[in-house]
Design an enzyme around this catalytic site. Structure first.
Site, PDB file in Angstrom:
ATOM      1  N   SER A  25       0.638  -0.683   0.354  1.00 47.57           N
ATOM      2  CA  SER A  25       0.102   0.044  -0.022  1.00 47.57           C
ATOM      3  C   SER A  25       0.746   1.246  -0.071  1.00 47.57           C
ATOM      4  O   SER A  25       2.090   1.894   0.609  1.00 47.57           O
ATOM      5  CB  SER A  25      -0.822  -0.125   1.411  1.00 47.57           C
ATOM      6  OG  SER A  25      -0.172   0.606   2.134  1.00 47.57           O
ATOM      7  N   ASP A  26       0.221   2.491  -0.354  1.00 43.29           N
ATOM      8  CA  ASP A  26       0.901   3.735  -0.265  1.00 43.29           C
ATOM      9  C   ASP A  26       1.062   3.983   1.372  1.00 43.29           C
ATOM     10  O   ASP A  26       0.519   2.887   2.307  1.00 43.29           O
ATOM     11  CB  ASP A  26       0.093   4.529  -0.590  1.00 43.29           C
ATOM     12  CG  ASP A  26       2.050   5.716  -1.205  1.00 43.29           C
ATOM     13  OD1 ASP A  26       1.601   6.750  -2.505  1.00 43.29           O
ATOM     14  OD2 ASP A  26       2.472   5.845  -0.226  1.00 43.29           O
ATOM     15  N   TRP A  27       1.897   5.169   1.956  1.00 40.55           N
ATOM     16  CA  TRP A  27       1.347   5.384   3.429  1.00 40.55           C
ATOM     17  C   TRP A  27      -0.303   5.663   4.154  1.00 40.55           C
ATOM     18  O   TRP A  27      -0.629   5.989   3.434  1.00 40.55           O
ATOM     19  CB  TRP A  27       2.481   6.543   4.038  1.00 40.55           C
ATOM     20  CG  TRP A  27       2.110   6.447   4.652  1.00 40.55           C
ATOM     21  CD1 TRP A  27       1.713   7.118   6.013  1.00 40.55           C
ATOM     22  CD2 TRP A  27       3.602   6.428   5.852  1.00 40.55           C
ATOM     23  NE1 TRP A  27       2.143   7.556   7.180  1.00 40.55           N
ATOM     24  CE2 TRP A  27       3.715   6.865   6.760  1.00 40.55           C
ATOM     25  CE3 TRP A  27       4.758   6.169   5.749  1.00 40.55           C
ATOM     26  CZ2 TRP A  27       4.960   7.284   7.990  1.00 40.55           C
ATOM     27  CZ3 TRP A  27       5.942   6.396   6.195  1.00 40.55           C
ATOM     28  CH2 TRP A  27       5.824   6.787   7.147  1.00 40.55           C
ATOM     29  N   ALA A  28      -0.152   4.170   4.611  1.00 36.36           N
ATOM     30  CA  ALA A  28      -1.495   4.360   5.812  1.00 36.36           C
ATOM     31  C   ALA A  28      -2.933   3.823   4.177  1.00 36.36           C
ATOM     32  O   ALA A  28      -3.650   4.726   5.236  1.00 36.36           O
ATOM     33  CB  ALA A  28      -1.807   4.998   6.668  1.00 36.36           C
ATOM     34  N   SER A  29      -2.442   3.610   3.092  1.00 39.95           N
ATOM     35  CA  SER A  29      -3.185   3.639   2.440  1.00 39.95           C
ATOM     36  C   SER A  29      -5.064   2.823   2.401  1.00 39.95           C
ATOM     37  O   SER A  29      -6.123   3.477   2.241  1.00 39.95           O
ATOM     38  CB  SER A  29      -3.262   3.884   0.487  1.00 39.95           C
ATOM     39  OG  SER A  29      -2.720   2.527   0.264  1.00 39.95           O
TER      40      SER A  29
END
Ligand code: GLC
Length: 744
Positions: free
Chosen positions: A289-293
């Site tokens: 995932s992207d950061w905390a997506s």
């Protein structure tokens, strides 16, 4: 039968291994698939969830989203509940954390990831600038050097290449991509994947990561993390090609984007992640995932809570969870509740384990922790000379009235502009371990070329100015033969969460230019920015404009090489330079509309602005050289073709100047009538050629069904009969045209 032999072989190996006190997954002689299979049978659901958990271990490249401190994270690693860490740098730190992870029950090593976007410590031009070189081989080399340096510092995996097509200079992340064209963006993406990864069979390359899947570059109004709402036709034709090319180039991983598509956050989009990436494209690596997506699906209004976010991510086919920790918290529970099939978990975990085996980390978890490499192979003179060469080719000469450039090194020159002497404003957000203090400023670079040079700030760090700064600059410039003015914006505005509503030259810098113009000396504007800025007001006041972008460690030397004539500029912009903010987004591959501009001979009732032209100030593919080139004998092999035909295209290019020069010869097409409308131009080929004075070269292209086809809303390639045009030239605007008819 095959399974029987596999199981039989496995049993034999287990027996043998027990005798050896070595388990099959620990046996380097066994095929990776077998080792993955073996360890998977030994893992608990919690340990499997651990492999899908990626935690930040160092500098933050996103907002703090959980209260886990470093201590707790290390405890999780010790319990086998972390699969990867990001932002952990250096052999010492990666070794220390790897040692903690190796204490876990099964001793599964961590993957260490880092944003090596355009260099690790030797910083190359930003990808947008690199793309202006139109030198795919060089971009691949740059990526391989970045990988070599980062892998010498314990890194296994980079979050690059960024493959987001974008035509909106309000968005700070345009600097990370390859501009507004999907065809070219696809070629750049593949070149960079190959450079980063090589064959992944030595510890001098990195796993690549195709990001941000998908269509993050279409954020509304260029505002960071904003809404994306595009059609499937536009998704398939404009945004997906670079991701697809990177996947086809063998990228190990793909990163979810922050945005939504059709109202669903990408992390939870089965259409994007499973239907397209997995099923249609056959991607066999793993997703991060992207950061905390994952967790952000709550804020998006798509997930009710963290557990729902974990479920929705997994249902879509998303896998590794960067930093949000919803997966490690809830996946085991979701499996026990029967909401997530263990089969799906195993499939995801297997791919992560596969790469850990492939990188050799199970056999030597410290394989990349080589202090000798770290001390001797990073930031070398050789790497810096490659960075300088790459930077030279990335620079775009936009204007050169009366050939004011190049300026001989014996001239008395004045340099004006705060940024020219400010290392802190030189580099962008994604400089990894690059240090501004180790980069060559523009002033340093020009001093290396011009013995007789003076400097004055001209404006303040915030780009405002005042009478005394202007007076000092004018007085100093008045004694010079040529004035270099460094305008633009600080490099710190390049990158994530750096959207600008006014991507333009500041009022203070315009005021400075007005004052300098009055002294009547030749003025050369050297523009520093990680995006195309609005140069319209500055343009008439200067004799030359050099788009210098953000060029990395060797910035100052490369610009000096250009303005002094040591290097003949060859760059061509891959993003349009808007004429005005109101025009944004403006791009070459636009649609014709039902009332295209100036079709009926007068302006009324046309698709236009009443106060500005439709055209950008500088179009896609544009860039000047100190040489001049003539295009002649443009011809195509047929004027009527069938779907199975190849169309040969040829044009003769002549260097009509008295110095060697490079030209990027561009090939475009247009499909006039199709089941979904097609752009007025589409890049379908280019060749960068070097010609000596007077030299001619016949440049050949071949167009096939592939180049003439497009995607329908279902993502199927479609080729339809009808009229096409073929264009060749030195930019998307300066072209010659021939027509061809495709018949059934
Ligand atoms: C950031 C960026 C992404 C980067 C990741 C890790 O938010 O969106 O491009 O790779 O987080 O730093």
């Amino acid at each position: 039968m095959k399974n029987f032999f596999l199981i039989f072989q496995l049993l034999l190996t287990v027996t043998f291994a027990i005798a050896q006190k070595q388990l099959p997954y620990q046996n380097a002689k066994l095929p990776i698939e077998q080792r993955v299979k073996d360890i998977l049978t030994r893992m608990t659901v919690e340990e499997k969830a651990g492999q899908l958990n990626q935690l930040n271990g160092g500098v933050f490249t996103g907002p703090a989203v959980n209260d886990n401190g470093q201590q707790q994270k290390m405890q999780l690693a010790k319990e086998g509940k972390v699969g990867s860490m990001l932002n952990v740098i250096g052999t010492t730190e990666t070794r220390a954390i790897q040692q903690i992870a190796m204490q876990s029950r099964l001793g599964i090593p961590l993957l260490f990831a880092y944003d090596v976007i355009h260099g690790y410590k030797t910083i190359f031009p930003i990808p947008l600038a690199e793309a202006c070189s139109w030198d795919l081989k060089q971009m691949s080399i740059n990526a391989s050097i970045a990988a070599s340096e980062a892998s010498a510092a314990g890194i296994h995996w980079t979050f690059a290449p960024m493959c987001d097509v974008s035509n909106d200079p309000r968005w700070g992340r345009v600097m990370e991509g390859a501009g507004e064209d999907p065809y070219y963006g696809a070629l750049v993406a593949a070149a960079r994947v190959k450079g980063f990864q090589g064959n992944l069979n030595d510890n001098k390359h990195l796993m690549a990561c195709v990001k941000h899947f998908a269509a993050y570059g279409a954020v509304e109004a260029g505002r960071e993390y904003n809404q994306v709402d595009i059609s499937r036709v536009l998704l398939w034709n404009k945004y997906l090609p670079p991701y697809k090319a990177a996947v086809d180039a063998g990228a190990a991983t793909v990163m979810n984007a922050f945005n939504v598509f059709e109202g669903v956050p990408v992390s939870g989009s089965k259409y994007l992640v499973t239907d397209i990436l997995r099923k249609k494209w056959g991607f066999d690596g793993f997703l991060v995932s992207d950061w905390a997506s994952f967790k952000e699906m709550i804020a998006h209004g798509y997930a009710a809570d963290e557990k729902d976010a974990a479920l929705k991510a997994f249902e879509a086919g998303s896998e590794m969870d960067m930093e949000s920790q919803v997966t490690i918290k809830y996946l085991a529970e979701l499996v026990k509740e029967g909401k997530v099939a263990i089969k799906q978990v195993d499939a995801a975990v297997s791919k992560i384990l596969y790469y850990k085996f492939k990188l050799g980390l199970f056999d030597d978890p410290y394989k990349y922790c080589n202090v000798e490499r770290e001390n001797n192979e990073i930031f070398t003179l050789e790497n810096r000379s490659v960075a300088r060469k790459a930077a030279q080719a990335s620079i775009v000469l936009l204007k050169n009235r009366n050939k004011v450039l190049p300026v001989a090194s014996d001239k008395k020159v004045a340099l004006v502009g705060f940024f020219a002497n400010s290392a802190d404003d030189l580099l962008d957000f994604w400089i990894a371990q690059g240090k501004a203090s180790e980069a060559v400023t523009l002033y340093d670079g020009l001093k290396n070329k011009y013995a007789n040079i003076s400097f004055s700030n001209g404006y303040l760090p915030d780009c405002t100015t005042n009478d005394s700064l202007i007076a000092a600059a004018v007085a100093q410039a008045a004694t010079a033969e040529v004035v270099f003015v460094n305008i633009g914006i600080s490099g710190i505005y390049g990158g994530e969460e750096r959207s600008l509503a006014y991507p333009q030259i500041s009022d203070g810098q315009i005021q400075l230019l007005k004052a300098l113009k009055k002294i009547g000396k030749p003025i050369v504007a050297l523009v520093s920015s990680g995006r195309p800025l609005i140069l319209t007001e500055a343009e008439p006041m200067v004799d030359a404009i050099v788009q210098c972008w953000i060029l990395g460690t060797e910035q100052g030397n490369a610009i000096a090489d250009i303005v002094s004539g040591e290097y003949n500029p060859s760059g061509k912009t891959v993003m349009s330079f808007p004429y005005a903010i109101g025009q944004i987004p403006v791009y070459y591959n636009h649609f014709n509309t039902g009332r295209p501009d100036s079709t009926n001979g007068n302006l009324a009732w046309n698709s236009r602005y009443r106060d500005i032209p439709n055209e950008p100030l500088y179009p896609f593919g544009f860039g000047l050289s100190y040489s001049t080139f003539k295009y002649s004998d443009f011809n195509i092999s047929k004027t009527v073709i069938k779907k199975t035909d190849k169309l040969n295209v040829q044009v003769t290019v002549t260097n009509t100047s008295n110095r060697d020069g490079e030209e990027v010869v561009q090939l475009y097409i247009r499909d006039y009538a199709a089941s979904v409308i097609r752009p007025v131009k589409e890049l379908k080929g280019f060749q960068k050629i070097l010609l000596k004075p007077g030299e001619q070269q016949k440049v050949n292209f071949v167009l096939t069904a592939k180049e003439l086809s497009f995607f329908d809303a279902a993502g199927s390639r479609v080729l339809e009969p009808g009229k096409f045009s073929v264009f060749v030239g030195g930019s998307s605007k300066d072209v010659q045209q021939l027509d061809v008819h495709l018949i059934k």
